[in-house]
Design a protein around this motif. Structure first.
Motif, mmCIF file in Angstrom:
data_model
loop_
_atom_site.group_PDB
_atom_site.id
_atom_site.type_symbol
_atom_site.label_atom_id
_atom_site.label_comp_id
_atom_site.label_asym_id
_atom_site.label_seq_id
_atom_site.Cartn_x
_atom_site.Cartn_y
_atom_site.Cartn_z
ATOM 1 N N SER A 135 7.591 1.177 4.265
ATOM 2 C CA SER A 135 8.066 -0.163 4.565
ATOM 3 C C SER A 135 6.866 -1.069 4.820
ATOM 4 C CB SER A 135 8.964 -0.141 5.801
ATOM 5 O OG SER A 135 9.141 -1.451 6.324
ATOM 6 N N PHE A 136 6.988 -2.341 4.453
ATOM 7 C CA PHE A 136 5.914 -3.305 4.722
ATOM 8 C C PHE A 136 5.663 -3.443 6.223
ATOM 9 C CE2 PHE A 136 4.262 -7.695 5.201
ATOM 10 C CZ PHE A 136 3.142 -7.595 4.386
ATOM 11 N N PHE A 137 6.641 -3.031 7.033
ATOM 12 C CA PHE A 137 6.511 -3.194 8.478
ATOM 13 C C PHE A 137 5.540 -2.206 9.112
ATOM 14 C CE2 PHE A 137 10.739 -5.086 7.615
ATOM 15 C CZ PHE A 137 10.442 -6.379 8.031
ATOM 16 N N ILE A 138 4.909 -1.351 8.303
ATOM 17 C CA ILE A 138 3.835 -0.516 8.857
ATOM 18 C C ILE A 138 2.592 -1.357 9.122
ATOM 19 C CG2 ILE A 138 4.680 1.609 7.782
ATOM 20 C CD1 ILE A 138 2.379 1.347 5.734
ATOM 21 N N LEU A 139 2.575 -2.584 8.603
ATOM 22 C CA LEU A 139 1.455 -3.473 8.891
ATOM 23 C C LEU A 139 1.650 -4.127 10.256
ATOM 24 C CD1 LEU A 139 0.916 -3.125 5.795
ATOM 25 C CD2 LEU A 139 0.043 -5.459 5.849
ATOM 26 N N GLY A 140 0.574 -4.196 11.011
ATOM 27 C CA GLY A 140 0.616 -4.891 12.289
ATOM 28 C C GLY A 140 0.298 -6.360 12.124
ATOM 29 N N ASN A 141 -0.514 -6.669 11.097
ATOM 30 C CA ASN A 141 -0.857 -8.053 10.796
ATOM 31 C C ASN A 141 -0.946 -8.232 9.285
ATOM 32 O OD1 ASN A 141 -1.834 -10.788 11.603
ATOM 33 N ND2 ASN A 141 -3.658 -10.149 10.480
ATOM 34 N N SER A 142 -0.400 -9.332 8.796
ATOM 35 C CA SER A 142 -0.434 -9.573 7.347
ATOM 36 C C SER A 142 -0.895 -10.978 6.994
ATOM 37 C CB SER A 142 0.962 -9.331 6.746
ATOM 38 O OG SER A 142 1.919 -10.214 7.317
ATOM 39 N N ASN A 184 -6.438 9.273 2.607
ATOM 40 C CA ASN A 184 -7.439 10.229 2.123
ATOM 41 C C ASN A 184 -6.838 11.131 1.036
ATOM 42 O OD1 ASN A 184 -10.134 11.450 2.367
ATOM 43 N ND2 ASN A 184 -9.024 13.249 3.090
ATOM 44 N N PHE A 185 -5.578 11.516 1.229
ATOM 45 C CA PHE A 185 -4.868 12.308 0.217
ATOM 46 C C PHE A 185 -4.747 11.527 -1.091
ATOM 47 C CE2 PHE A 185 -0.767 13.048 -1.880
ATOM 48 C CZ PHE A 185 -0.851 14.405 -2.201
ATOM 49 N N HIS A 186 -4.371 10.251 -0.986
ATOM 50 C CA HIS A 186 -4.255 9.407 -2.191
ATOM 51 C C HIS A 186 -5.593 9.287 -2.911
ATOM 52 C CE1 HIS A 186 -0.117 8.294 -1.665
ATOM 53 N NE2 HIS A 186 -0.310 7.673 -0.527
ATOM 54 N N SER A 187 -6.648 9.117 -2.130
ATOM 55 C CA SER A 187 -7.982 8.975 -2.716
ATOM 56 C C SER A 187 -8.402 10.250 -3.448
ATOM 57 C CB SER A 187 -8.995 8.639 -1.619
ATOM 58 O OG SER A 187 -10.293 8.515 -2.141
ATOM 59 N N GLN A 188 -8.111 11.388 -2.852
ATOM 60 C CA GLN A 188 -8.507 12.661 -3.444
ATOM 61 C C GLN A 188 -7.675 13.016 -4.673
ATOM 62 O OE1 GLN A 188 -8.183 15.428 -0.170
ATOM 63 N NE2 GLN A 188 -10.235 14.991 0.583
ATOM 64 N N THR A 189 -6.402 12.630 -4.681
ATOM 65 C CA THR A 189 -5.500 13.020 -5.783
ATOM 66 C C THR A 189 -5.275 11.897 -6.785
ATOM 67 O OG1 THR A 189 -3.501 12.388 -4.546
ATOM 68 C CG2 THR A 189 -4.312 14.653 -4.259
ATOM 69 N N ASN A 190 -5.906 10.738 -6.534
ATOM 70 C CA ASN A 190 -5.764 9.586 -7.430
ATOM 71 C C ASN A 190 -4.289 9.198 -7.605
ATOM 72 O OD1 ASN A 190 -6.781 7.536 -9.085
ATOM 73 N ND2 ASN A 190 -6.493 8.742 -10.946
ATOM 74 N N SER A 191 -3.583 9.134 -6.501
ATOM 75 C CA SER A 191 -2.166 8.773 -6.517
ATOM 76 C C SER A 191 -1.958 7.404 -5.881
ATOM 77 C CB SER A 191 -1.344 9.839 -5.780
ATOM 78 O OG SER A 191 -1.852 10.068 -4.474
ATOM 79 N N PRO A 192 -0.887 6.700 -6.236
ATOM 80 C CA PRO A 192 -0.693 5.324 -5.763
ATOM 81 C C PRO A 192 -0.140 5.253 -4.346
ATOM 82 C CG PRO A 192 1.136 5.964 -7.167
ATOM 83 C CD PRO A 192 0.150 7.104 -7.210
ATOM 84 N N PHE A 193 -0.472 4.159 -3.667
ATOM 85 C CA PHE A 193 0.091 3.847 -2.361
ATOM 86 C C PHE A 193 1.281 2.928 -2.609
ATOM 87 C CE2 PHE A 193 0.356 1.510 1.674
ATOM 88 C CZ PHE A 193 0.228 2.534 2.601
ATOM 89 N N LEU A 194 2.466 3.376 -2.236
ATOM 90 C CA LEU A 194 3.698 2.640 -2.534
ATOM 91 C C LEU A 194 4.190 1.880 -1.315
ATOM 92 C CD1 LEU A 194 5.623 5.395 -4.568
ATOM 93 C CD2 LEU A 194 4.058 3.631 -5.426
ATOM 94 N N ILE A 195 4.521 0.614 -1.526
ATOM 95 C CA ILE A 195 4.982 -0.228 -0.423
ATOM 96 C C ILE A 195 6.251 -0.972 -0.835
ATOM 97 C CG2 ILE A 195 3.627 -2.275 -1.054
ATOM 98 C CD1 ILE A 195 3.637 -1.045 2.523
ATOM 99 N N ASN A 196 7.216 -1.039 0.071
ATOM 100 C CA ASN A 196 8.443 -1.803 -0.145
ATOM 101 C C ASN A 196 8.260 -3.164 0.510
ATOM 102 O OD1 ASN A 196 9.463 0.556 -1.274
ATOM 103 N ND2 ASN A 196 10.567 1.155 0.566
ATOM 104 N N ALA A 197 8.143 -4.217 -0.285
ATOM 105 C CA ALA A 197 7.820 -5.546 0.225
ATOM 106 C C ALA A 197 8.914 -6.538 -0.135
ATOM 107 C CB ALA A 197 6.477 -6.013 -0.340
ATOM 108 N N TYR A 198 9.475 -7.189 0.881
ATOM 109 C CA TYR A 198 10.580 -8.122 0.686
ATOM 110 C C TYR A 198 10.287 -9.455 1.370
ATOM 111 C CZ TYR A 198 13.617 -4.286 -0.885
ATOM 112 O OH TYR A 198 14.180 -3.238 -1.575
ATOM 113 N N ILE A 224 4.180 -1.886 -5.766
ATOM 114 C CA ILE A 224 5.382 -2.324 -5.060
ATOM 115 C C ILE A 224 6.550 -1.454 -5.513
ATOM 116 C CG2 ILE A 224 6.942 -4.229 -4.565
ATOM 117 C CD1 ILE A 224 4.138 -4.506 -3.395
ATOM 118 N N SER A 225 6.949 -0.525 -4.645
ATOM 119 C CA SER A 225 8.033 0.394 -5.005
ATOM 120 C C SER A 225 9.404 -0.231 -4.849
ATOM 121 C CB SER A 225 7.930 1.673 -4.160
ATOM 122 O OG SER A 225 7.633 1.384 -2.814
ATOM 123 N N GLU A 226 9.492 -1.292 -4.082
ATOM 124 C CA GLU A 226 10.735 -2.054 -3.972
ATOM 125 C C GLU A 226 10.413 -3.505 -3.670
ATOM 126 O OE1 GLU A 226 13.576 -0.828 -1.045
ATOM 127 O OE2 GLU A 226 13.493 1.293 -1.580
#
Length: 392
Positions: free
Chosen positions: A167-174, A195-209, A270-272
């Motif tokens: 969820s986008f709400f994991i951000l404390g400040n935007s 760190n896992f994403h960096s090592q495996t070259n996988s995307p960071f997915l965020i639901n932003a509304y 943006i996953s959603e």
């Protein structure tokens, strides 16, 4: 070389076909854009996966995100060239920490389909870090690691990545975007995941509304700004970058938050995102007109291969929420009205997508008959004109 009479007949045929399609309502504007969509199924009135597959192919949708690994859906999209994100639900995260169970899950839900259906990513859990279950939060990364190791053991890690949607709400400040940061109490969970994403070259997915931001403070937030309409924009005082819409500002605030904890090589997707066409009395902005404007303008931005001000050379990667209105979703009225389409396949509103094939999904027999009549008439016209060209 084609004779002039044959060319004339062909030209006449084309004009007649265009005329007939126009007067019969079959000529539709085709929005040439490739985008992703969320295919939720919390409803009791949805069309079969086979019909959904034909619908999405007619709309040029080449990326689909599921919240599970429905075998009926994966089978329906065999040889479709549609790329799938499939999901492991929150209720199954703990099981995935067991390597044998992770392997068994992949053998059941990925291996039988991946040779013919393009599965490119597995999400482990959904919006886990914005909840209150600290055990689930602690289990998330070990489960992601276990699934990735299971993919490696099966030789699938080059085809399929592992992620989780936040969820986008994991951000404390935007705001401003350059000052984006995660909630301090979540950093012990997020930093190892990054760190896992960096090592495996996988995307960071965020639901932003952006809808949620407008709903929370409609008096202070410009509707034009959240709907991608012409507006004065907002300038980040730290970078002097100007933002003409909130979604791009949200994306860049996530990039800034990731950089703040030490990572610069992770792709944000943006996953959603979406906008409801209907809402309760305390949900300002939840209207059909606003939903049409938001999603229509979003698709136009996607078609332009735009990047954000902070990442101008990286086109935004978006999964629209959602394909259908889902009548069994809990919560406010808006939750059941995010769909681009009604369950019978007709559009909730027009965002410029191709609609030429939608009548075959309609529950109305009349629509199907008219489609067949149009086709038969075109065949008759083509046959007559071909015969005429041979006589000339």
């Amino acid at each position: 070389m084609e004779s002039s009479s044959s060319s004339s007949s062909s030209s006449l045929l084309l004009r007649v076909m265009i005329f007939w399609m126009t007067i019969s309502g079959q000529m539709q504007y085709i929005f040439a854009v490739s985008f992703g969509i969320n295919y939720g199924q919390i409803a009791n009135d949805l069309p079969s996966p086979a019909r959904v597959a034909r619908l999405l192919q007619s709309l040029n949708v080449n990326r689909v995100k599921l919240y599970d690994a429905d075998p009926n859906v994966l089978s329906a999209f065999t040889n479709s060239n549609v790329e799938f994100i499939i999901g492991i639900g929150n209720e199954n995260v703990q099981n995935m920490m067991d390597s044998s169970k992770a392997v068994a899950w992949l053998q059941q839900n990925v291996q039988p389909y991946i040779s013919q259906t393009k599965i490119i990513c597995i999400t482990v859990g959904n919006e886990v870090l914005s909840g209150n279950d600290t055990v689930l939060m602690s289990n998330l990364l070990p489960a992601m690691q276990s699934v990735y190791e299971a993919l490696q053991s099966l030789g699938l890690d080059k085809q399929v990545t592992v992620s989780t949607a936040h969820s986008f709400f994991i951000l404390g400040n935007s705001f401003p975007p350059s000052a984006g940061s995660f909630q301090q109490d979540l950093i012990p969970y997020i930093q190892p995941i990054l760190n896992f994403h960096s090592q495996t070259n996988s995307p960071f997915l965020i639901n932003a509304y952006p809808f949620f931001a407008y709903k929370a403070d409609p008096g202070s937030i410009s509707l034009a700004y959240v709907l991608f309409q012409p507006n004065a924009g907002s300038t980040d005082p730290n970078t002097n970058l100007t933002y003409d819409n909130m979604l791009y500002a949200q994306i860049d605030s996530v990039y800034a938050a990731i950089k703040a904890v030490g990572f610069t090589d992770i792709d944000v997707r943006i996953s959603e995102t979406g906008w409801p066409s209907q809402g309760d009395s305390d949900e300002p902005g939840a209207t059909l007109e606003n939903a049409e404007v938001y999603n229509g303008n979003l698709l136009r931005r996607i078609a332009m291969n735009q990047g954000t001000p902070m990442k101008p050379s990286v086109p935004i990667n978006v999964y629209v929420f959602a394909l259908f209105n889902e009548n069994m979703k809990p919560g406010p009225t808006s939750e059941r009205n995010y769909g681009l389409f009604y369950p019978n396949g007709t559009p909730v509103y027009n965002v410029g997508l191709q609609e030429g094939y939608l009548s075959i999904y309609s529950s109305s027999p009349k629509s199907m008959v008219m489609s067949e009549v149009n086709f038969i008439v075109l065949i008759v016209i083509a046959t007559l004109l071909q015969a005429l060209s041979m006589l000339i």
